[in-house]
Structure formats: structure tokens, C-alpha cells
Design a protein around this motif. Structure first.
Motif, PDB file in Angstrom:
ATOM      1  N   LEU A 223       0.818  -1.211   0.000  1.00  0.00           N
ATOM      2  CA  LEU A 223       0.000   0.000   0.000  1.00  0.00           C
ATOM      3  C   LEU A 223       0.848   1.257   0.000  1.00  0.00           C
ATOM      4  O   LEU A 223       0.506   2.253  -0.649  1.00  0.00           O
ATOM      5  CB  LEU A 223      -0.928  -0.004   1.214  1.00  0.00           C
ATOM      6  CG  LEU A 223      -2.120  -0.960   1.165  1.00  0.00           C
ATOM      7  CD1 LEU A 223      -2.856  -0.961   2.496  1.00  0.00           C
ATOM      8  CD2 LEU A 223      -3.075  -0.593   0.036  1.00  0.00           C
ATOM      9  N   TRP A 224       1.938   1.237   0.749  1.00  0.00           N
ATOM     10  CA  TRP A 224       2.797   2.409   0.849  1.00  0.00           C
ATOM     11  C   TRP A 224       3.808   2.504  -0.300  1.00  0.00           C
ATOM     12  O   TRP A 224       4.649   3.403  -0.307  1.00  0.00           O
ATOM     13  CB  TRP A 224       3.526   2.425   2.187  1.00  0.00           C
ATOM     14  CG  TRP A 224       2.680   2.979   3.291  1.00  0.00           C
ATOM     15  CD1 TRP A 224       1.948   2.299   4.208  1.00  0.00           C
ATOM     16  CD2 TRP A 224       2.482   4.371   3.589  1.00  0.00           C
ATOM     17  NE1 TRP A 224       1.301   3.169   5.062  1.00  0.00           N
ATOM     18  CE2 TRP A 224       1.605   4.438   4.701  1.00  0.00           C
ATOM     19  CE3 TRP A 224       2.949   5.557   3.028  1.00  0.00           C
ATOM     20  CZ2 TRP A 224       1.198   5.652   5.254  1.00  0.00           C
ATOM     21  CZ3 TRP A 224       2.538   6.758   3.574  1.00  0.00           C
ATOM     22  CH2 TRP A 224       1.673   6.800   4.674  1.00  0.00           C
ATOM     23  N   GLY A 225       3.739   1.590  -1.247  1.00  0.00           N
ATOM     24  CA  GLY A 225       4.642   1.640  -2.395  1.00  0.00           C
ATOM     25  C   GLY A 225       6.061   1.238  -2.081  1.00  0.00           C
ATOM     26  O   GLY A 225       6.979   1.543  -2.847  1.00  0.00           O
ATOM     27  N   ARG A 226       6.254   0.529  -0.979  1.00  0.00           N
ATOM     28  CA  ARG A 226       7.605   0.075  -0.611  1.00  0.00           C
ATOM     29  C   ARG A 226       7.907  -1.311  -1.154  1.00  0.00           C
ATOM     30  O   ARG A 226       9.025  -1.763  -1.110  1.00  0.00           O
ATOM     31  CB  ARG A 226       7.773   0.084   0.908  1.00  0.00           C
ATOM     32  CG  ARG A 226       8.335   1.385   1.467  1.00  0.00           C
ATOM     33  CD  ARG A 226       7.510   2.607   1.142  1.00  0.00           C
ATOM     34  NE  ARG A 226       8.093   3.828   1.702  1.00  0.00           N
ATOM     35  CZ  ARG A 226       7.559   5.025   1.601  1.00  0.00           C
ATOM     36  NH1 ARG A 226       6.420   5.188   0.933  1.00  0.00           N
ATOM     37  NH2 ARG A 226       8.158   6.077   2.131  1.00  0.00           N
ATOM     38  N   ARG A 227       6.888  -1.987  -1.641  1.00  0.00           N
ATOM     39  CA  ARG A 227       7.048  -3.275  -2.302  1.00  0.00           C
ATOM     40  C   ARG A 227       6.131  -3.288  -3.519  1.00  0.00           C
ATOM     41  O   ARG A 227       5.078  -2.665  -3.527  1.00  0.00           O
ATOM     42  CB  ARG A 227       6.658  -4.426  -1.374  1.00  0.00           C
ATOM     43  CG  ARG A 227       7.611  -4.647  -0.191  1.00  0.00           C
ATOM     44  CD  ARG A 227       8.626  -5.738  -0.488  1.00  0.00           C
ATOM     45  NE  ARG A 227       9.631  -5.826   0.565  1.00  0.00           N
ATOM     46  CZ  ARG A 227       9.484  -6.540   1.681  1.00  0.00           C
ATOM     47  NH1 ARG A 227       8.369  -7.196   1.902  1.00  0.00           N
ATOM     48  NH2 ARG A 227      10.458  -6.588   2.569  1.00  0.00           N
ATOM     49  N   SER A 228       6.516  -4.075  -4.502  1.00  0.00           N
ATOM     50  CA  SER A 228       5.686  -4.217  -5.691  1.00  0.00           C
ATOM     51  C   SER A 228       4.645  -5.298  -5.469  1.00  0.00           C
ATOM     52  O   SER A 228       4.942  -6.358  -4.905  1.00  0.00           O
ATOM     53  CB  SER A 228       6.556  -4.578  -6.895  1.00  0.00           C
ATOM     54  OG  SER A 228       5.759  -4.937  -7.994  1.00  0.00           O
ATOM     55  N   ALA A 229       3.431  -5.038  -5.920  1.00  0.00           N
ATOM     56  CA  ALA A 229       2.393  -6.066  -5.838  1.00  0.00           C
ATOM     57  C   ALA A 229       2.754  -7.262  -6.711  1.00  0.00           C
ATOM     58  O   ALA A 229       2.232  -8.364  -6.511  1.00  0.00           O
ATOM     59  CB  ALA A 229       1.049  -5.482  -6.256  1.00  0.00           C
ATOM     60  N   ASP A 230       3.665  -7.073  -7.665  1.00  0.00           N
ATOM     61  CA  ASP A 230       4.087  -8.175  -8.527  1.00  0.00           C
ATOM     62  C   ASP A 230       4.812  -9.257  -7.748  1.00  0.00           C
ATOM     63  O   ASP A 230       4.976 -10.385  -8.234  1.00  0.00           O
ATOM     64  CB  ASP A 230       5.002  -7.660  -9.644  1.00  0.00           C
ATOM     65  CG  ASP A 230       4.291  -6.712 -10.597  1.00  0.00           C
ATOM     66  OD1 ASP A 230       3.049  -6.783 -10.676  1.00  0.00           O
ATOM     67  OD2 ASP A 230       4.972  -5.896 -11.242  1.00  0.00           O
ATOM     68  N   ASP A 231       5.263  -8.934  -6.537  1.00  0.00           N
ATOM     69  CA  ASP A 231       5.966  -9.913  -5.713  1.00  0.00           C
ATOM     70  C   ASP A 231       5.010 -10.893  -5.043  1.00  0.00           C
ATOM     71  O   ASP A 231       5.453 -11.853  -4.405  1.00  0.00           O
ATOM     72  CB  ASP A 231       6.786  -9.204  -4.627  1.00  0.00           C
ATOM     73  CG  ASP A 231       7.896  -8.338  -5.209  1.00  0.00           C
ATOM     74  OD1 ASP A 231       8.324  -8.621  -6.340  1.00  0.00           O
ATOM     75  OD2 ASP A 231       8.330  -7.388  -4.534  1.00  0.00           O
ATOM     76  N   TYR A 232       3.709 -10.650  -5.151  1.00  0.00           N
ATOM     77  CA  TYR A 232       2.726 -11.448  -4.439  1.00  0.00           C
ATOM     78  C   TYR A 232       1.665 -11.955  -5.404  1.00  0.00           C
ATOM     79  O   TYR A 232       1.629 -11.578  -6.570  1.00  0.00           O
ATOM     80  CB  TYR A 232       2.101 -10.612  -3.315  1.00  0.00           C
ATOM     81  CG  TYR A 232       3.147 -10.047  -2.402  1.00  0.00           C
ATOM     82  CD1 TYR A 232       3.826 -10.865  -1.512  1.00  0.00           C
ATOM     83  CD2 TYR A 232       3.520  -8.706  -2.474  1.00  0.00           C
ATOM     84  CE1 TYR A 232       4.823 -10.366  -0.692  1.00  0.00           C
ATOM     85  CE2 TYR A 232       4.522  -8.195  -1.665  1.00  0.00           C
ATOM     86  CZ  TYR A 232       5.161  -9.029  -0.778  1.00  0.00           C
ATOM     87  OH  TYR A 232       6.161  -8.541   0.028  1.00  0.00           O
ATOM     88  N   ALA A 233       0.793 -12.818  -4.913  1.00  0.00           N
ATOM     89  CA  ALA A 233      -0.250 -13.392  -5.753  1.00  0.00           C
ATOM     90  C   ALA A 233      -1.329 -12.357  -6.024  1.00  0.00           C
ATOM     91  O   ALA A 233      -1.882 -11.768  -5.089  1.00  0.00           O
ATOM     92  CB  ALA A 233      -0.848 -14.620  -5.071  1.00  0.00           C
TER      93      ALA A 233
END
Length: 250
Positions: A223-233
Motif C-alpha cells: 500500500l505504501w509503495g515500498r514493495r511491488s504487488a508483482d511480488d505477491y499473488a
């Protein structure tokens, strides 16, 4: 998920500020912070430490309007090597100010809750996210307590409608599409896009698009843009998720 008291938010804030000060100790303060483009560790630290002193002053006075953040001297050391200790020293006055007031006492805030309790929760999650920024900049492992992270996800969704400095937030409207945020730990939220607003609720239901992560900490960082959603399902309409992320920068 559990509900938090004002005092618990304050105590957790102090812990997080101490953790960040420890992370920064002996670090090169000129290290770039890639999750805050244009900043280095010195600028990240002065931002957060200055924020603590600004909030403490307003809470002490139950300020009815925002104070000028440039109008007071935060006591910043001349040598950047002293910034980590200076950051840690700000935790005490901030905690004292917050605990000295009734959390229901009215005062200015930029969120929907114009009361002291807004600031104890907001300062906790501000400290968490910027501690993560420092850890990522230094290549250190990131860890967020699950209860803290779950509260942080909900806080993000609660304050997002009031982020007036990002015009994209005003465009978060739709025809009932849903963004589902689910953690394997059992925490879950569904955001619904209505024609005139968006709203959220705790829910384990899938959505038009569903993000599934291991922990609430993963969701918080997405949510905070510190990780990419592409890393998760991601299940369902990935384009909707991309559009949501483009419009929700705080």
C-alpha cells in the motif's frame, strides 16, 4: 486483528523511533533512500525528527490550526553523525505530549479525526514506514510486528480520503469494483469504489482484484509503495490494481 488504545499507540511509536535510531547509528547519512526519491538518510532523518517535534508542540497546545514547520528550531546537530541520536531524543517529548492529553481532545489534524488520538496512531505508522525506508536503503532485513502492520493497513485506508495533496485520490471512484487485500495471517480488507466515493471494510472476501500476501506487513508495504504487488499473488483484474496504486501515493 485487535483494537489499539491511545497509550498503546504512543508506546509503540517510541519503540519504532528507537528502532530507527538504532538502524541509523554508524550509517553513512549520505546514502540515497530509493523509496523516497531525492532523499538521502540525512534528509529522511531530519524529516521524521522534525515532524516529531512539530506534532509534540501542537499536541501540547491542542492547536486549532497547523503550526509553521519552518517557524521553530528543531535543534538539529551541526554534524549529521549526530542525527540518529537526535532522532531518538525526540521520542520522549513526543510521547510526553501525547500522553498528557485526552485522546478525544479536539485539535487540528489533516485527517478525518480532529483529535489528539489521530496523532498517536499517525506517528506510529509514519515511524514504521520510514524505519523500513532506512532499512531498505542500507540493505537490511525488514520486519514489522503483525499487530502493528494490520493496524497500519487500516490506518492507511482510513486516512487516504483526506490526502488532499494527491489529486489522484479524488479520482478513486467506480461502479462497485472491489480491491481485496488478504494476508495469510487472517487479516483482510475490501475496498469498494462507488460513483461518489470509496470505502473499506474488514473482510475476507475476494474482489474484482485480490492481492494475497503472507503477512499484513507485506500488505502495508504494498500500500505504501515500498514493495511491488508483482511480488505477491494477484487474482483478477491486475489493471484495476495498477490503477489503484497509481492514484494512492501518500
Amino acid at each position: 486483528m485487535r483494537d489499539w488504545s491511545h497509550a498503546e499507540h504512543v508506546r509503540a511509536t517510541g519503540v519504532e523511533i528507537g528502532r530507527m535510531a538504532d538502524v541509523l547509528r554508524d550509517a553513512d547519512m549520505s546514502t540515497p533512500v530509493r523509496t523516497c526519491p531525492g532523499w538521502n538518510l540525512a534528509e529522511l532523518t531530519t524529516h521524521l525528527g522534525g515532524l516529531h517535534r512539530w506534532v509534540a508542540a501542537m499536541v501540547r497546545d491542542l492547536a486549532e490550526r497547523p503550526y509553521d514547520r519552518n517557524g521553530t528550531d528543531p535543534g538539529l546537530p551541526a554534524d549529521p553523525g549526530g542525527y540518529p541520536a537526535w532522532l531518538g531524543e525526540g521520542a520522549g517529548p513526543l510521547s510526553e505530549a501525547l500522553l498528557s492529553q485526552d485522546p478525544q481532545a479536539p485539535m487540528w489534524s489533516w485527517g478525518g479525526e480532529r483529535r489528539v488520538g489521530f496523532w498517536s496512531r499517525r506517528q506510529l505508522h509514519e515511524a514504521v514506514v520510514h524505519r523500513v525506508d532506512a532499512e531498505l536503503a542500507l540493505g537490511l532485513p525488514v520486519s514489522i510486528d503483525e499487530d502493528v502492520a494490520a493496524d497500519g493497513v487500516e490506518e492507511f485506508l482510513e486516512v487516504l480520503p483526506y490526502v488532499r495533496w494527491n489529486p489522484g485520490v479524488a479520482e478513486l471512484r467506480g461502479a462497485g469494483e472491489t480491491i481485496s487485500l488478504q494476508a495469510d495471517t487472517g487479516a483482510g480488507w475490501v475496498v469498494t469504489l462507488d460513483p461518489d466515493r470509496f470505502h473499506h471494510q474488514r473482510s475476507l472476501q475476494p474482489g474484482t482484484v485480490t492481492v494475497r500476501t503472507t503477512t499484513s506487513a507485506d500488505l502495508l508495504l504494498v500500500l505504501w509503495g515500498r514493495r511491488s504487488a508483482d511480488d505477491y499473488a494477484v487474482e483478477g483484474d491486475a489493471g484495476l490494481l495498477g490503477w489503484w496504486r497509481e492514484h494512492t501515493g501518500i
